[in-house]
Enzyme design. Structure first.
Site, PDB file in Angstrom:
ATOM      1  N   ASN A 187       0.844  -1.183   0.013  1.00  0.00           N
ATOM      2  CA  ASN A 187      -0.004   0.133  -0.011  1.00  0.00           C
ATOM      3  C   ASN A 187       0.826   1.232  -0.057  1.00  0.00           C
ATOM      4  O   ASN A 187       1.916   1.347  -0.075  1.00  0.00           O
ATOM      5  CB  ASN A 187      -0.950  -0.049   1.218  1.00  0.00           C
ATOM      6  CG  ASN A 187      -0.180  -0.179   2.463  1.00  0.00           C
ATOM      7  OD1 ASN A 187       0.644   0.938   2.746  1.00  0.00           O
ATOM      8  ND2 ASN A 187      -0.249  -1.303   3.428  1.00  0.00           N
ATOM      9  N   ASP A 200      -4.439  -6.510   5.450  1.00  0.00           N
ATOM     10  CA  ASP A 200      -5.478  -7.342   5.841  1.00  0.00           C
ATOM     11  C   ASP A 200      -5.373  -8.923   5.238  1.00  0.00           C
ATOM     12  O   ASP A 200      -5.971  -9.758   5.714  1.00  0.00           O
ATOM     13  CB  ASP A 200      -6.766  -6.741   5.558  1.00  0.00           C
ATOM     14  CG  ASP A 200      -6.578  -5.424   6.453  1.00  0.00           C
ATOM     15  OD1 ASP A 200      -6.376  -5.435   7.626  1.00  0.00           O
ATOM     16  OD2 ASP A 200      -7.155  -4.285   5.841  1.00  0.00           O
TER      17      ASP A 200
END
Ligand code: PMT
Length: 417
Positions: A211, A280
């Site tokens: 990310n 996640d």
């Protein structure tokens, strides 16, 4: 008001760089008084520092040319910062163990000013357990330590041990000097464990899922907590910026590695702050070889990673505070509150990660802070990440005071019964 810095120079090859540190401090408006060890005088003549500083250079308390016979006392009481650059393994060992057998070490013991050291030595000497132990002792005594740079040393070794660049030393000194007047050491006694940056989850040897986190928010928290007297452990994912020089950093890559590093450090922590953007999901099967492209679509199967924040919150002791972050693109308050309550956090910091001037990778952030068991939310305007970090740490101080107040009341009530 002009600030006075005592610049201690100990005997290593990097002693010549202290002259640049001196000039940098003068350019920033400081008065500099220099003290040298006898060994340092073999690398650079005291005359150099005398000419640059315009002041008598102290080497020996009892030298005939020293106008003040108890100079280590008068000198130590008249400075705003005691900076030792370079700090050799020997001077670090003496300072850590209270040995005061020369002017520099006597001044250290007599001084009540904040102390900053910039170590410089051979890589193996730096990595030796004795040196690391001594550095840790100094940190615990509140000494600021600007960790050495990595690179090629004068002795030809490559690794950590090289004196930090003079500009970096000056910057660290000015931060302490400027912070001294307006910032309390209100986090002294706290051990704050902070996560920062992005994790990378490998798909195959050349591809990964990650990310946009730069690590700036977590690093700002580490820097601010350290400047307020906390012992800081920073677990950093992948970042492209330099971590704060005076904080110990454990580098990790994947969410699993971050989980292990946090769990190992958590028992010693009194506060945990999760500023990292942890994946996640991770590929449930990392291919051993590069996946070949074909004409067909490719489906990746992902599995959940372990929830670091949720795990530490579940296992926390009464004295441990847990602060999470919520990276949101919509319904900030609602989503952040539900994360805080479902994970059992003491507080959560929400930020909007859809903006380009805030959140991911920018130097500024606009944060909201929500506190467990308190209705409402505190909204802050867009500010630098270091200022936002201080707002979050102010909240830690408030939470700690509230908790101590509650514990004292309980103790008083049980004594009355
Ligand atoms: O690094 P910068 O470029 O400065 O950007 C800062 C930031 C936007 C990354 C930071 O301010 C931030 O919001 N960090 C949290 C990012 C995130 O993962 O948020 P989340 O809402 O998905 O997760 C909630 C919390 O759970 C976070 O504290 C996160 O660290 C934690 N988490 C998430 C997944 C997981 N497996 N374990 C966790 O502990």
């Amino acid at each position: 008001m002009t600030k006075t810095v005592a610049l201690g120079v100990s005997g290593g090859i990097a002693a010549y760089k202290a002259a640049e540190v001196l000039r940098g401090l003068q350019k920033a408006g400081c008065t500099v008084r220099v003290a040298m060890t006898k060994r340092a005088c073999e690398f650079v003549q005291p005359l150099t520092f005398r000419a640059l500083s315009g002041n008598h250079v102290l080497v020996d308390d009892y030298a005939t040319d020293n106008p003040d016979p108890i100079a280590h006392i008068t000198f130590s009481q008249s400075v705003d910062l005691f900076l030792v650059a370079p700090a050799t393994a020997n001077i670090i060992a003496k300072m850590a163990n209270g040995i005061a057998d020369d002017f520099l070490t006597s001044t250290y013991l007599a001084s009540t000013a904040p102390v900053l050291i910039a170590p410089a030595m051979n890589t193996r000497m730096w990595q030796h357990p004795a040196t690391q132990r001594n550095v840790q002792l100094l940190k615990e005594a509140g000494v600021h330590v600007l960790l050495p740079d990595e690179g090629e040393m004068a002795c030809g070794t490559i690794g950590p041990g090289r004196l930090s660049e003079p500009e970096k030393i000056v910057e660290a000194a000015l931060e302490i000097l400027n912070g001294k007047d307006n910032q309390a050491r209100d986090l002294a006694g706290e051990h704050i464990l902070i996560t920062a940056g992005a994790t990378q989850e490998e798909i195959d040897p050349v591809r990964f899922i990650s990310n946009r986190s730069s690590g700036k928010m977590g690093f700002a928290l580490a820097k601010a907590a350290h400047s307020r007297g906390a012992t800081v452990t920073l677990v950093s994912g992948v970042t492209s910026i330099d971590p704060p020089g005076d904080v110990s950093v454990q580098r990790v890559r994947t969410a699993d590695e971050m989980y292990e590093a946090v769990i190992a450090n958590f028992p010693r922590a009194t506060v945990f702050i999760g500023a990292a953007a942890v994946a996640d999901y991770k590929p449930n099967n990392r291919e051993a070889n590069k996946i070949k492209k074909t004409e067909s679509a490719l489906t990746l199967e992902l599995e959940r990673t372990r929830d670091i924040l949720g795990t530490v919150a579940k296992s926390k002791m009464d004295n441990q505070l847990i602060i999470g972050f919520a990276a949101e693109t919509q319904n900030m308050v609602q989503n952040a509150r539900s994360k805080m309550e479902s994970k059992g956090l003491d507080a959560i910091v929400a930020n909007d990660v859809s903006r380009s001037d805030s959140g991911f990778d920018s130097d500024a952030n606009e944060i909201l802070i929500l506190v467990h068991a308190q209705p409402g939310v505190t909204k802050y305007p867009l500010m630098s990440k270091i200022d936002a970090a201080h707002k979050i740490l102010d909240q830690v101080v408030t939470l700690r005071a509230t908790r101590l107040g509650r514990e004292n009341k309980t103790a008083a009530a049980s004594m009355q019964r």
